[in-house]
Write a protein that holds these residues in place. Structure first.
Motif, PDB file in Angstrom:
ATOM      1  N   ILE A 173      -9.329 -21.360   8.477  1.00 42.93           N
ATOM      2  CA  ILE A 173      -8.858 -19.970   8.459  1.00 42.93           C
ATOM      3  C   ILE A 173      -8.976 -19.441   9.887  1.00 42.93           C
ATOM      4  N   SER A 174      -7.848 -18.980  10.402  1.00 44.84           N
ATOM      5  CA  SER A 174      -7.833 -18.480  11.787  1.00 44.84           C
ATOM      6  C   SER A 174      -6.694 -17.463  11.946  1.00 44.84           C
ATOM      7  N   THR A 204     -12.616  -9.373   6.044  1.00 48.19           N
ATOM      8  CA  THR A 204     -12.323  -9.614   4.625  1.00 48.19           C
ATOM      9  C   THR A 204     -12.482 -11.088   4.231  1.00 48.19           C
ATOM     10  N   ASP A 205     -12.603 -11.943   5.207  1.00 49.69           N
ATOM     11  CA  ASP A 205     -12.769 -13.386   4.902  1.00 49.69           C
ATOM     12  C   ASP A 205     -14.226 -13.756   4.661  1.00 49.69           C
ATOM     13  N   ALA A 206     -15.093 -12.819   4.835  1.00 50.48           N
ATOM     14  CA  ALA A 206     -16.501 -13.109   4.624  1.00 50.48           C
ATOM     15  C   ALA A 206     -16.768 -13.229   3.129  1.00 50.48           C
ATOM     16  N   GLY A 207     -17.635 -14.160   2.727  1.00 50.80           N
ATOM     17  CA  GLY A 207     -17.984 -14.326   1.328  1.00 50.80           C
ATOM     18  C   GLY A 207     -18.241 -15.784   0.978  1.00 50.80           C
ATOM     19  N   THR A 208     -18.158 -16.073  -0.318  1.00 49.25           N
ATOM     20  CA  THR A 208     -18.449 -17.420  -0.822  1.00 49.25           C
ATOM     21  C   THR A 208     -17.137 -18.148  -1.125  1.00 49.25           C
ATOM     22  N   TYR A 209     -17.085 -19.389  -0.649  1.00 51.26           N
ATOM     23  CA  TYR A 209     -15.921 -20.245  -0.899  1.00 51.26           C
ATOM     24  C   TYR A 209     -16.338 -21.368  -1.879  1.00 51.26           C
ATOM     25  N   ILE A 250     -19.595 -16.860  12.217  1.00 50.58           N
ATOM     26  CA  ILE A 250     -18.577 -16.797  13.272  1.00 50.58           C
ATOM     27  C   ILE A 250     -18.206 -15.338  13.488  1.00 50.58           C
ATOM     28  N   CYS A 251     -17.616 -15.093  14.620  1.00 49.77           N
ATOM     29  CA  CYS A 251     -17.219 -13.728  14.970  1.00 49.77           C
ATOM     30  C   CYS A 251     -15.801 -13.448  14.501  1.00 49.77           C
ATOM     31  N   THR A 252     -15.502 -12.153  14.337  1.00 49.21           N
ATOM     32  CA  THR A 252     -14.152 -11.755  13.969  1.00 49.21           C
ATOM     33  C   THR A 252     -13.176 -12.259  15.026  1.00 49.21           C
ATOM     34  N   GLY A 253     -12.064 -12.818  14.536  1.00 48.11           N
ATOM     35  CA  GLY A 253     -11.080 -13.396  15.444  1.00 48.11           C
ATOM     36  C   GLY A 253     -11.322 -14.853  15.738  1.00 48.11           C
TER      37      GLY A 253
END
Length: 340
Positions: free
Chosen positions: A314-315, A320-325, A281-284
């Motif tokens: 998450i919105s 900084t939200d990129a990564g492994t959940y 997904i794109c930023t924002g």
């Protein structure tokens, strides 16, 4: 002139007395020797010779206390001791004759005999029966029980035979045979049964997740034996690793007496979670996290992200939200993780 006499005759009847013969007789008894225990009896009867006058004659027997009647011809005698019975009998007009005679009834008193009492077994576990026996006895027997060797004694219902089986016993008990008969009662030697209590065994039941180990602990006895599948780890502990819900029996022993208990190990399946997202997904934009497979959910991720939702959002999304959940799924206390 001279008197003239004529001849006459008359007839007289005289009763010449006969010689009176005094009646005689003997007394007989049907059983001249009787037992006092059980009480015997003997019927008495008078056999008269030359008895005259109207019947019935007059009878008086003494002593009267042990006779069925004292004024009849043939009373029944039931004396407790050897006794001489006397009969006074008369008859004829106005009782003009009388007879006195005696008879002896001998009473034999057989004293009771008591042998040696025994009981088997001498030691037992609670709620079992014991067998009482005696080598010999004469008279009437009554088995008795007591809490001590000195009593007090209580008659056992139905305990009137030489060999007797008790009711189930719960405590140490003493027994004796009480024999009654002529000459007074006798008590046998005292025997006892040591009654050990049955141990009350307890064990814990537990729940585990599939593939885990259950820890079992038993109490209430001195030693323990576990059923198949439970591995002893100590005097009263064991481990079990069932794949499905399983019950285990533990038998505890104290002083030769056993008790048992059952432990149930409930096996809960491991959850099989899934975790997905809608990236890239794109930023924002909006990040949708999704999961399945549990009862409760716990998410962690980048930027100190946490959530207890099954499908958190998450919105707006930042770099900084990129990564492994990672999601941790809990099902009946069993947990597993998935990541996306």
């Amino acid at each position: 002139g001279a008197a003239t006499f004529s001849g006459w005759t008359s007839t007289y009847t005289f009763t010449t007395p006969v010689v009176f013969v005094m009646p005689t007789g003997t007394i007989t008894s049907t059983t001249p020797i009787i037992l006092a225990c059980p009480q015997g009896s003997s019927q008495l009867a008078f056999n008269c010779s030359n008895c005259c006058g109207s019947i019935p004659y007059n009878y008086t027997w003494t002593p009267a206390a042990s006779l069925s009647c004292s004024t009849c011809a043939s009373p029944i005698a039931t004396p407790s001791v050897t006794t001489i019975y006397t009969l006074n009998m008369n008859g004829g007009k106005l009782g003009c004759w009388g007879i006195t005679n005696t008879v002896l009834v001998t009473v034999i008193n057989t004293p009771p005999v008591v042998g040696i009492a025994a009981v088997t077994p001498g030691t037992m576990c609670a709620n079992n029966t014991a067998t009482l026996s005696i080598t010999t006895f004469s008279g009437s027997i009554q088995w008795q029980s007591g809490r001590t060797a000195a009593g007090p004694w209580t008659n056992l219902p139905g305990g009137t035979t030489g060999t007797f089986v008790t009711a189930p016993l719960t405590t140490t008990t003493f027994f004796q045979a009480y024999i009654t008969g002529c000459g007074g009662p006798l008590a046998s030697n005292v025997v006892s049964v040591v009654v050990n209590p049955v141990p009350i065994v307890t064990v814990n039941s537990t729940s585990i997740c599939a593939g885990s180990t259950a820890n079992l602990t038993a109490n209430g006895a001195t030693s323990y034996v576990w059923s198949a599948g439970a591995t002893p780890t100590g005097v009263n502990t064991a481990n079990a690793n069932p794949m499905v819900t399983t019950s285990y029996t533990v038998i505890g022993t104290t002083a030769g007496c056993t008790g048992s208990a059952v432990a149930t190990v409930t096996v809960n399946p491991m959850p099989v979670p899934t975790a997905t997202n809608n990236g890239p997904i794109c930023t924002g934009g909006v990040l949708n996290l999704s999961s399945t497979g549990g009862g409760t959910y716990s998410w962690t991720g980048p930027a100190a992200f946490t959530s207890a939702l099954q499908n958190p959002v998450i919105s707006p999304v930042a770099l900084t939200d990129a990564g492994t959940y990672i999601v941790t799924v809990n099902l009946a206390g069993c947990t597993a993780t998935a990541q996306t």
